[in-house]
Design a protein around this motif. Sequence first.
Motif, PDB file in Angstrom:
ATOM      1  N   ASP A  19       0.817  -1.214   0.000  1.00  0.00           N
ATOM      2  CA  ASP A  19       0.000   0.000   0.000  1.00  0.00           C
ATOM      3  C   ASP A  19       0.850   1.264   0.000  1.00  0.00           C
ATOM      4  OD1 ASP A  19      -2.286  -1.575   0.084  1.00  0.00           O
ATOM      5  OD2 ASP A  19      -2.297  -1.634   2.281  1.00  0.00           O
ATOM      6  N   ALA A  20       2.040   1.165   0.558  1.00  0.00           N
ATOM      7  CA  ALA A  20       2.926   2.329   0.632  1.00  0.00           C
ATOM      8  C   ALA A  20       4.372   1.842   0.577  1.00  0.00           C
ATOM      9  CB  ALA A  20       2.666   3.114   1.915  1.00  0.00           C
ATOM     10  N   PRO A  21       5.290   2.690   0.143  1.00  0.00           N
ATOM     11  CA  PRO A  21       6.700   2.284   0.107  1.00  0.00           C
ATOM     12  C   PRO A  21       7.306   2.234   1.506  1.00  0.00           C
ATOM     13  CG  PRO A  21       6.484   4.553  -0.630  1.00  0.00           C
ATOM     14  CD  PRO A  21       5.095   4.029  -0.431  1.00  0.00           C
ATOM     15  N   LYS A  22       7.348   1.046   2.085  1.00  0.00           N
ATOM     16  CA  LYS A  22       7.901   0.876   3.429  1.00  0.00           C
ATOM     17  C   LYS A  22       8.855  -0.307   3.456  1.00  0.00           C
ATOM     18  CE  LYS A  22       4.891   2.972   6.849  1.00  0.00           C
ATOM     19  NZ  LYS A  22       4.195   2.729   8.134  1.00  0.00           N
ATOM     20  N   THR A  23      10.114  -0.010   3.729  1.00  0.00           N
ATOM     21  CA  THR A  23      11.119  -1.066   3.791  1.00  0.00           C
ATOM     22  C   THR A  23      10.811  -2.046   4.919  1.00  0.00           C
ATOM     23  OG1 THR A  23      12.778   0.472   2.925  1.00  0.00           O
ATOM     24  CG2 THR A  23      13.594  -1.520   3.984  1.00  0.00           C
ATOM     25  N   LYS A  24      10.267  -1.532   6.018  1.00  0.00           N
ATOM     26  CA  LYS A  24       9.942  -2.385   7.166  1.00  0.00           C
ATOM     27  C   LYS A  24       8.929  -3.459   6.776  1.00  0.00           C
ATOM     28  CE  LYS A  24       9.212  -0.266  11.043  1.00  0.00           C
ATOM     29  NZ  LYS A  24       8.549   0.519  12.122  1.00  0.00           N
ATOM     30  N   ASP A  25       7.952  -3.080   5.944  1.00  0.00           N
ATOM     31  CA  ASP A  25       6.941  -4.049   5.523  1.00  0.00           C
ATOM     32  C   ASP A  25       7.550  -5.153   4.661  1.00  0.00           C
ATOM     33  OD1 ASP A  25       5.131  -2.542   6.872  1.00  0.00           O
ATOM     34  OD2 ASP A  25       4.251  -1.585   5.099  1.00  0.00           O
ATOM     35  N   TYR A  26       8.475  -4.774   3.775  1.00  0.00           N
ATOM     36  CA  TYR A  26       9.089  -5.783   2.911  1.00  0.00           C
ATOM     37  C   TYR A  26      10.012  -6.696   3.721  1.00  0.00           C
ATOM     38  CZ  TYR A  26      11.209  -8.025  -1.098  1.00  0.00           C
ATOM     39  OH  TYR A  26      11.642  -8.966  -2.006  1.00  0.00           O
ATOM     40  N   LEU A  27      10.717  -6.118   4.700  1.00  0.00           N
ATOM     41  CA  LEU A  27      11.564  -6.949   5.565  1.00  0.00           C
ATOM     42  C   LEU A  27      10.734  -7.971   6.334  1.00  0.00           C
ATOM     43  CD1 LEU A  27      14.181  -4.444   7.043  1.00  0.00           C
ATOM     44  CD2 LEU A  27      14.641  -6.459   5.641  1.00  0.00           C
ATOM     45  N   LYS A  28       9.535  -7.564   6.728  1.00  0.00           N
ATOM     46  CA  LYS A  28       8.646  -8.480   7.432  1.00  0.00           C
ATOM     47  C   LYS A  28       8.246  -9.641   6.523  1.00  0.00           C
ATOM     48  CE  LYS A  28       4.292  -8.608  10.044  1.00  0.00           C
ATOM     49  NZ  LYS A  28       3.113  -7.824  10.486  1.00  0.00           N
ATOM     50  N   ILE A  29       7.982  -9.340   5.240  1.00  0.00           N
ATOM     51  CA  ILE A  29       7.634 -10.392   4.279  1.00  0.00           C
ATOM     52  C   ILE A  29       8.797 -11.365   4.126  1.00  0.00           C
ATOM     53  CG2 ILE A  29       7.118 -10.856   1.847  1.00  0.00           C
ATOM     54  CD1 ILE A  29       5.591  -8.203   1.794  1.00  0.00           C
ATOM     55  N   LEU A  30      10.027 -10.836   3.984  1.00  0.00           N
ATOM     56  CA  LEU A  30      11.200 -11.697   3.847  1.00  0.00           C
ATOM     57  C   LEU A  30      11.397 -12.570   5.088  1.00  0.00           C
ATOM     58  CD1 LEU A  30      13.854  -9.314   2.210  1.00  0.00           C
ATOM     59  CD2 LEU A  30      12.392 -11.004   1.092  1.00  0.00           C
TER      60      LEU A  30
ATOM     61  N   VAL B  75      12.423  -1.762  -1.541  1.00  0.00           N
ATOM     62  CA  VAL B  75      13.523  -2.724  -1.623  1.00  0.00           C
ATOM     63  C   VAL B  75      14.869  -2.062  -1.877  1.00  0.00           C
ATOM     64  CG1 VAL B  75      14.379  -4.745  -2.905  1.00  0.00           C
ATOM     65  CG2 VAL B  75      11.952  -4.521  -2.432  1.00  0.00           C
ATOM     66  N   ARG B  76      14.868  -0.893  -2.487  1.00  0.00           N
ATOM     67  CA  ARG B  76      16.120  -0.353  -3.033  1.00  0.00           C
ATOM     68  C   ARG B  76      17.209  -0.077  -1.993  1.00  0.00           C
ATOM     69  NH1 ARG B  76      14.910   5.930  -4.808  1.00  0.00           N
ATOM     70  NH2 ARG B  76      14.164   6.676  -2.780  1.00  0.00           N
ATOM     71  N   ASN B  77      16.851   0.128  -0.732  1.00  0.00           N
ATOM     72  CA  ASN B  77      17.855   0.400   0.300  1.00  0.00           C
ATOM     73  C   ASN B  77      18.381  -0.855   0.981  1.00  0.00           C
ATOM     74  OD1 ASN B  77      17.899   3.175  -0.045  1.00  0.00           O
ATOM     75  ND2 ASN B  77      16.259   3.529   1.424  1.00  0.00           N
ATOM     76  N   LEU B  78      17.851  -2.003   0.602  1.00  0.00           N
ATOM     77  CA  LEU B  78      18.298  -3.254   1.225  1.00  0.00           C
ATOM     78  C   LEU B  78      19.484  -3.820   0.441  1.00  0.00           C
ATOM     79  CD1 LEU B  78      14.812  -4.900   1.915  1.00  0.00           C
ATOM     80  CD2 LEU B  78      16.281  -3.681   3.529  1.00  0.00           C
ATOM     81  N   PRO B  79      20.604  -4.064   1.107  1.00  0.00           N
ATOM     82  CA  PRO B  79      21.802  -4.512   0.385  1.00  0.00           C
ATOM     83  C   PRO B  79      21.690  -5.920  -0.193  1.00  0.00           C
ATOM     84  CG  PRO B  79      22.183  -4.565   2.756  1.00  0.00           C
ATOM     85  CD  PRO B  79      20.859  -3.900   2.550  1.00  0.00           C
ATOM     86  N   ASN B  80      20.887  -6.780   0.440  1.00  0.00           N
ATOM     87  CA  ASN B  80      20.816  -8.187   0.007  1.00  0.00           C
ATOM     88  C   ASN B  80      19.495  -8.559  -0.646  1.00  0.00           C
ATOM     89  OD1 ASN B  80      23.408  -8.833   0.899  1.00  0.00           O
ATOM     90  ND2 ASN B  80      22.693  -9.180   2.985  1.00  0.00           N
TER      91      ASN B  80
END
Length: 207
Positions: free
Chosen positions: A132-143, A168-173
């Motif tokens: 719903d919004a660009p949130k790195t925390k949300d994507y990290l939770k999915i991973l 995703v763009r700020n995540l190194p891996n």
Amino acid sequence: MELAVVNIQGEDTGRRVVLPDTIFGIEPNDHAIYLDVKQIMANRRQGTHDTRERSDVSGSTRKIKRQKGTGTARAGDIKNPLFRGGGRVFGPHPRDYSFKLNKKVKRLARKSALTYKAKDNEILVVEDFKLDAPKTKDYLKILDQLKVKDGKSLLIVTDSDQNLYLSVRNLPNARVMRAASLNTYDILNGGTLIFTESAVKATEEIF
């Protein structure tokens, strides 16, 4: 090869996806992989390196000492490569490193890379989802829920999603990529491949 489709919570949805053996189960060709990765890396080189040879260095062309009788080696002008500040011998100059490779070889290389990933059980299939919004925390939770947070991962989707890309763009891996943009280097270097359901179908159509 058949894989279970999971949701973003890591739970089995009860659906199954068959990965065709013509793409994920061929006899891998290591030389094709080598050629394709070599081309990808060569095409990424800028080739803007440059050095100054003796004709490019500023300085007098006067002979700095007489030819004979000094007891030392003969020398010409001050721009001699043997002297400090002189020109470089056979230094690099701007050039284009790219080269062409047959489409069939590149296709074979991508299929071989996908086959290796399938053999190593480094492929996941997740149902299509949106953020719903660009949130790195949300994507990290999915991973984390997919149990791939600690390693490298490459999410393969069908269409570009700005919210997903920004998350995703700020995540190194972690990376996200469209199925149409898949290449051999990113497949091999991506760690665990996370396909969305629609991306699996798109990959079959591409190949």
